[in-house]
Scaffold this motif. Structure first.
Motif, PDB file in Angstrom:
ATOM      1  N   GLU C  13     -10.570  -0.067   4.007  1.00 22.04           N
ATOM      2  CA  GLU C  13     -11.676   0.881   4.143  1.00 22.04           C
ATOM      3  C   GLU C  13     -12.538   0.921   2.868  1.00 22.04           C
ATOM      4  O   GLU C  13     -12.020   0.872   1.766  1.00 22.04           O
ATOM      5  N   LEU C  15     -13.999   3.215   1.347  1.00 21.95           N
ATOM      6  CA  LEU C  15     -13.618   4.326   0.482  1.00 21.95           C
ATOM      7  C   LEU C  15     -12.708   3.893  -0.664  1.00 21.95           C
ATOM      8  O   LEU C  15     -12.696   4.502  -1.735  1.00 21.95           O
ATOM      9  N   ARG C  43      -6.050   0.327  14.013  1.00 27.25           N
ATOM     10  CA  ARG C  43      -6.377   1.710  13.729  1.00 27.25           C
ATOM     11  C   ARG C  43      -7.841   2.011  13.968  1.00 27.25           C
ATOM     12  O   ARG C  43      -8.373   2.969  13.436  1.00 27.25           O
ATOM     13  N   ARG C  46      -9.542   5.325  14.174  1.00 27.60           N
ATOM     14  CA  ARG C  46      -9.852   6.176  13.037  1.00 27.60           C
ATOM     15  C   ARG C  46     -11.304   6.000  12.632  1.00 27.60           C
ATOM     16  O   ARG C  46     -11.751   4.901  12.353  1.00 27.60           O
ATOM     17  N   SER C  47     -11.981   7.094  12.528  1.00 27.40           N
ATOM     18  CA  SER C  47     -13.392   7.060  12.162  1.00 27.40           C
ATOM     19  C   SER C  47     -13.529   7.089  10.656  1.00 27.40           C
ATOM     20  O   SER C  47     -12.678   7.570   9.941  1.00 27.40           O
ATOM     21  N   SER C  48     -14.631   6.562  10.174  1.00 22.68           N
ATOM     22  CA  SER C  48     -14.831   6.558   8.726  1.00 22.68           C
ATOM     23  C   SER C  48     -15.846   7.597   8.292  1.00 22.68           C
ATOM     24  O   SER C  48     -16.223   7.642   7.142  1.00 22.68           O
ATOM     25  N   ALA C  80      -0.853  -2.139  -0.471  1.00 26.74           N
ATOM     26  CA  ALA C  80      -0.253  -1.697   0.789  1.00 26.74           C
ATOM     27  C   ALA C  80       0.582  -0.443   0.583  1.00 26.74           C
ATOM     28  O   ALA C  80       0.513   0.494   1.378  1.00 26.74           O
ATOM     29  N   SER C  81       1.365  -0.401  -0.485  1.00 29.73           N
ATOM     30  CA  SER C  81       2.235   0.757  -0.653  1.00 29.73           C
ATOM     31  C   SER C  81       1.429   2.000  -0.979  1.00 29.73           C
ATOM     32  O   SER C  81       1.760   3.095  -0.552  1.00 29.73           O
ATOM     33  N   GLN C  82       0.351   1.836  -1.696  1.00 32.43           N
ATOM     34  CA  GLN C  82      -0.445   3.023  -2.012  1.00 32.43           C
ATOM     35  C   GLN C  82      -1.292   3.484  -0.833  1.00 32.43           C
ATOM     36  O   GLN C  82      -1.530   4.676  -0.675  1.00 32.43           O
ATOM     37  N   PHE C  84      -1.710   1.676   2.714  1.00 32.75           N
ATOM     38  CA  PHE C  84      -1.702   1.258   4.109  1.00 32.75           C
ATOM     39  C   PHE C  84      -0.936   2.195   5.044  1.00 32.75           C
ATOM     40  O   PHE C  84      -0.974   2.018   6.255  1.00 32.75           O
ATOM     41  N   ASP C  85      -0.229   3.201   4.465  1.00 38.36           N
ATOM     42  CA  ASP C  85       0.305   4.221   5.367  1.00 38.36           C
ATOM     43  C   ASP C  85      -0.811   5.048   5.978  1.00 38.36           C
ATOM     44  O   ASP C  85      -0.769   5.387   7.150  1.00 38.36           O
ATOM     45  N   ASP C  86      -1.816   5.340   5.158  1.00 37.95           N
ATOM     46  CA  ASP C  86      -2.833   6.290   5.598  1.00 37.95           C
ATOM     47  C   ASP C  86      -4.186   5.651   5.915  1.00 37.95           C
ATOM     48  O   ASP C  86      -5.001   6.260   6.585  1.00 37.95           O
ATOM     49  N   TYR C  87      -4.406   4.466   5.398  1.00 37.72           N
ATOM     50  CA  TYR C  87      -5.703   3.836   5.617  1.00 37.72           C
ATOM     51  C   TYR C  87      -5.483   2.513   6.356  1.00 37.72           C
ATOM     52  O   TYR C  87      -4.426   1.892   6.230  1.00 37.72           O
ATOM     53  N   SER C  88      -6.481   2.091   7.079  1.00 39.78           N
ATOM     54  CA  SER C  88      -6.323   0.814   7.758  1.00 39.78           C
ATOM     55  C   SER C  88      -6.560  -0.317   6.772  1.00 39.78           C
ATOM     56  O   SER C  88      -7.256  -0.163   5.765  1.00 39.78           O
ATOM     57  N   GLY C  89      -5.944  -1.453   7.030  1.00 38.69           N
ATOM     58  CA  GLY C  89      -6.079  -2.557   6.098  1.00 38.69           C
ATOM     59  C   GLY C  89      -5.192  -3.723   6.467  1.00 38.69           C
ATOM     60  O   GLY C  89      -4.231  -3.587   7.232  1.00 38.69           O
TER      61      GLY C  89
END
Ligand SMILES: Nc1ncnc2c1ncn2[C@@H]1O[C@H](COP(=O)(O)O)[C@@H](O)[C@H]1O
Ligand SMILES: Nc1ncnc2c1ncn2[C@@H]1O[C@H](COP(=O)(O)O)[C@@H](O)[C@H]1O
Ligand SMILES: Nc1ncnc2c1ncn2[C@@H]1O[C@H](COP(=O)(O)O)[C@@H](O)[C@H]1O
Ligand code: NA
Ligand code: NA
Ligand code: NA
Lengths: 365, 105, 105, 365, 105, 365
Positions: C13, C15, C43, C46-48, C80-82, C84-89
């Motif tokens: 993302e 952001l 994902r 999920r909207s941006s 990824a650890s920081q 990819f739980d919450d953001y798409s990637g």
């Protein structure tokens, strides 16, 4: 005494102008890390609108003017443009840690002209009711182009001389701000060094490049349209009424730019900052002096003298940088853009304009 | 029938768009694709002018499918020798498994 | 002399632009190239935010030339650890045949 | 009876305002699948212009104001911002199929403030000749920031508690709208789960993040310039005359946005839609009530009361979403943006503004 | 565990954005990334309309990670047969060493 | 004699209008290789503003109009749109080196309508004080859509017939300007040729596609808002005063476009250039004639007749090209866009508008 207090009072009034307020606002906002931004398309369109308006005003005005009058101021503008570069060549370039190409490019940018600074000066003159020749804004290219051409020519003479004496690659100058160590460079074949020894600097392509740039094109197009067509209806309903407001937005952008370029300037050393602070005022005073000569000889108005001084004090922000990047490729753009944008332009607008307009007013009584 | 090829990638300053494109065409490539890019490298200290406040990309990335490594080296040598002393830039070569569809290759 | 390398590609993302750039720099990469991108993934629901009506890209694609697979994995693991739980990637690694020209690699 | 009929008549008149017409036009056009679009750069520039104008008006007005008056309304604004989030926390989050983080983020967005809704309300008040304190628009940040901070703090307290009780990964909550099955995920090394247990929520960074956002920056910059410089010339020739027209374009964009977000909202379930319909009016009435208290105690104008109510009814569209995305990353943006953009904002503009302005007029006689 | 994959690249006219995206989704790909691109090819003589004076990109570049060559060929055959008679475009396949992180692949 | 001299004088006056000045300025500037450019976002926003203004004017005007009057001009508009395509089909397509699909698409684009040319005509009519029915601009879609539909239908009938007779692939026509040799083409599998034989042309999707395009959407939205809401306040402060100025910028863009497309036109052969020069005037005269019939039968104003003629003379620049690209994919866009943008539009604006407005004035006395 009377003259001085008069001048100081006028100077202080001008400090409260919205033009300056937006400039400082931009600096503050960017320094505080705000994410406020003006979209690139809006910025470019605003610049177009302002230069078109300045051109249209000039073009419409020229019609009723005695064009012989423009001769002396135009000659002075050319002379100042060239002079500024030579001054830089023998002061800035002589300072420690200043690479010669970088110094020449910086002097070229300070010799060239900023359309937005010019627009700001015209607004202040209008607000203060100081009159000036309608063609005064047309002095812009007469200073802008010679300064850029001179800088590019001086730089290539220097580069050529370096190569001839060193018998080799001109960048092997040690300990420079903009130099990069070549050790780690990867090349597929060890490409052959450019053989530029035989190249002679051609002046016409540089002039053409300047004239084709977006800033000068817009200004000259406006001049031509003002001169040849009847643009009064669009001028009165569009270009003129929006002028001040758009200028305020542009000042905001320039303030934000100044703040964000400060870091770059810091990297290239303090001498650039000192030059960038002193040069606009010095150049402005030289131009003011020459303008006064024209004032006494041909009756060039005091408002026109102030415009000549502001044009000299300003440093190019739109079309100068790409022209120099292409014309003096070995110069470090962080040096010249940093010096001009972060210090030169704010000084020219915040100090230069009030000083030179104030002077013109005080002298005019 | 599909065909093997390599992909030459050149990232450099936007200012050089037309000049690099010309070199690519003159080298005989059948085409190129170019995208706006931002980036950071060893020369990131060099500014590209133009307002940074109004977020602009100042790099461009060329991708050129070339039939042979020779053509790629020819293009990148030409670009590097003309520009990489004074402008920032990088050039590298990737393998393309196969060109599946092309009007001309 | 040219040099072998790999190319790490990370699409995520917009952001996260600054944060991912920081991770790349801290991992010791010599640079990176980044382009605006659109895209669709698992994902995409999920909207941006920001108006979609005015067509905007909401992803960014990083390309990083790295000398070793280790550095690539280090960067992508960190990203990824920081995030990819919450953001798409997505992150993947490509082979680069050779780096032809670079100021520093 | 008289009061009610008076109110209803005023309400109906306001339904014919161009503001609303453009909003509905945008909804219709987008629903019909038109490819009409306003370029992103134009949208961003318009938002800047509107917030700058609102700020300049406020700043110029504050100069002649008794600043003690602002105290009570500002305290109420802060209280309302916080209250709205708590209301959402204990109503929306309690509903079935609503993930707690998603609900908190949604409540935060509805607590935060929309500059465009505020601009629309100011236009209607001006058209209707309802007077209000010039500083009333400056209440914006007093509600916006506390709401966002409260939401982010509540969400991280919740996340932390979840982790402590579950002893593990907070996302393992089953059957949620925003949850993704992790089975197919590829990882190079099985990266270590973030250890956020030790993180404490810091409030200042969230406040700073809000203040640095483009919307609040523009508003505060306008306030400062209005207060400290003399922007009357640019205000009168640029920011003020263009205000209504630019607002109409923005309303069009918001209408198109609303239509295009409806699909997202549908995916996250009907409870969000119901909340998004009821909340703006509920929040507005609460704020209107508190505003009336200030009206009786400190003489806060009825126009100001309407502004406070509209600010409360509005939900943030520009800087709220990115702040929440960063502050509550585990919340699903489709939920909160969908709820706010597709339903909340149209309700606040189409129903909220006419109701609260109409109420103020009816009460004012 | 990481996974092998190929990357299908399709460069074609912007006008076809939605249609190509649909083909990719229907072929079962888990996602795609798309960037605005300019370019020149054999058909560059064909104009895309819209003002060129105001610098616009008229191409788009799709990148699709696919698990098998079959899926790539399926997508590119479909795109080529539907569009490449009348529109400009190119499709090629690259090797991806490994997918390091992905929400779904 | 008197009529002619009257007409000529009026024609010459109109040549000095700023509209035309900016158009020619754009052509000159671009021909000289200037890097001046108007950002894409600004261009798109300006087009939106102009069409919205034209729509709002029309919508507000329609309210007080007798809608029965529009019937005959609307029927004529439809007829002209269809007729133009057939004329092209049997003249342009019959010329050597003109591929049939390319010719049909070109005729379709010349049948369709240009919002910017229409806007320019309305300005000139206002400046010259020629009155016209407020709904006259609403004739736009009545000509635009039928022309595009006719072109697409004719093209697919032709393609189908070709395929049936040739029993194969329609592109195997030899020696065409837009054809590409297929020899070097690479295909992974030798993909199967499309089987489009069974496809019938559906008209509604083409109409829908046109209506959903950004140009017609903006115009129709403006019409609806003008008709149904009270947009006077935004109209008077925003859309109307900015109209002329924005139009001048648009004319500049169109001039630059014309110059930059000339190269493309050259590649497709001189017959396109000749058609593009003659067609706007021919189409305009046909429409003027039909308009005069309406003038005598239903009292259609002479200003309205001029508008009908200009609409016919104009060729679509915004939404026509993408509609044709999708509807007649095998036609070479360089042919039709080159013909329309490089020659057709400048001719329509620089000759068509002065001629038809001058005729209307001369006939009106
Ligand atoms: N290691 C790298 N990986 C990807 N892109 C790079 C790398 N190094 C440099 N670049 C790109 O190449 C441009 C020029 O690099 P340089 O000449 O080192 O300043 C940078 O702005 C980046 O876009
Ligand atoms: N199979 C794929 N091929 C190419 N790009 C992908 C693929 N899957 C995901 N992406 C990109 O990665 C982004 C995030 O994916 P995700 O986290 O699955 O939503 C998407 O928006 C795409 O840009
Ligand atoms: N050799 C090539 N290398 C990279 N991109 C290419 C190449 N040939 C064509 N393209 C891209 O594919 C698009 C369509 O090509 P064409 O169909 O040949 O006109 C061009 O506009 C380029 O962006
Ligand atoms: Na200067
Ligand atoms: Na609120
Ligand atoms: Na027509």
């Amino acid at each position: 005494m009377d003259f001085l207090s008069d001048f100081l009072m006028r100077f202080l009034t001008q400090l409260q102008s919205p033009t300056l307020g937006f400039l400082i606002g931009g600096i503050v906002v960017a320094s505080l890390g705000s994410r406020l931004s003006i979209p690139d398309a809006a910025y470019k369109f605003i610049v177009f609108m302002l230069l078109m308006k300045v051109g249209l005003t000039g073009g419409q005005g020229i019609r009723d003017s005695n064009l012989a009058e423009i001769l002396l101021p135009a000659v002075f503008a050319v002379a100042i443009g060239i002079l500024i570069v030579f001054i830089g060549r023998y002061t800035l370039c002589a300072l420690p840690k200043v690479k010669v190409e970088d110094g020449i490019a910086t002097a070229g940018l300070f010799g060239a002209v900023s359309g937005s600074t010019l627009a700001a000066a015209l607004t202040i003159l209008d607000v203060q009711g100081v009159s000036y020749e309608p063609w005064a804004a047309a002095l812009y290219p007469f200073m802008d182009i010679p300064a850029l051409v001179t800088a590019i020519v001086l730089a290539s003479i220097y580069t050529k001389k370096q190569r001839d004496t060193a018998g080799g690659y001109p960048n092997e100058q040690p300990d420079t701000a903009g130099g990069y160590p070549n050790e780690q460079r990867i090349t597929a074949r060890g490409y052959p060094k450019r053989d530029t020894a035989s190249k002679r600097v051609k002046i016409w392509p540089i002039v053409k490049e300047s004239l084709q740039g977006s800033a000068l094109s817009a200004l000259l197009l406006g001049l031509a349209l003002g001169l040849l067509t009847e643009p009064k209806s669009v001028y009165d309903t569009f270009y003129n009424p929006l002028f001040r407001g758009l200028l305020s937005v542009l000042m905001l952008v320039m303030g934000m730019e100044a703040a964000s370029r400060l870091g770059e300037l810091r990297k290239v050393g303090q001498w650039y900052a000192i030059y960038a602070f002193v040069a606009p005022l010095l150049h402005g005073f030289i131009a003011f002096g020459l303008g006064m000569i024209a004032h006494y000889i041909t009756g060039f108005s005091l408002g026109g003298v102030a415009i000549l001084a502001v044009i000299a004090a300003s440093s190019s922000d739109i079309s100068g940088p790409p022209t120099l990047r292409a014309g003096i490729p070995s110069a470090n753009p962080s040096a010249y853009i940093g010096a001009s944008t972060a210090v030169g332009t704010p000084v020219a607008i915040a100090l230069g304009i009030p000083i030179f307009v104030g002077l013109a007013q005080a002298l005019g009584g | 029938m599909t065909q093997q090829a390599s992909k030459l990638v050149i990232v450099t300053e936007k200012l050089l768009l037309k000049q690099v494109a010309k070199i690519i065409e003159e080298a005989g490539a059948t085409g190129y694709t170019v995208v706006d890019a931002g980036g950071k490298g060893s020369r990131n200290v060099r500014s590209s002018g133009g307002p940074t406040v109004s977020e602009t990309d100042s790099n461009i990335k060329f991708e050129v499918l070339v039939p042979t490594r020779e053509m790629a080296v020819k293009i990148s040598d030409e670009v590097a020798s003309q520009f990489f002393d004074d402008y920032s830039g990088i050039a590298y070569l990737c393998d393309v498994m196969e060109v599946l569809h092309a009007h001309k290759f």
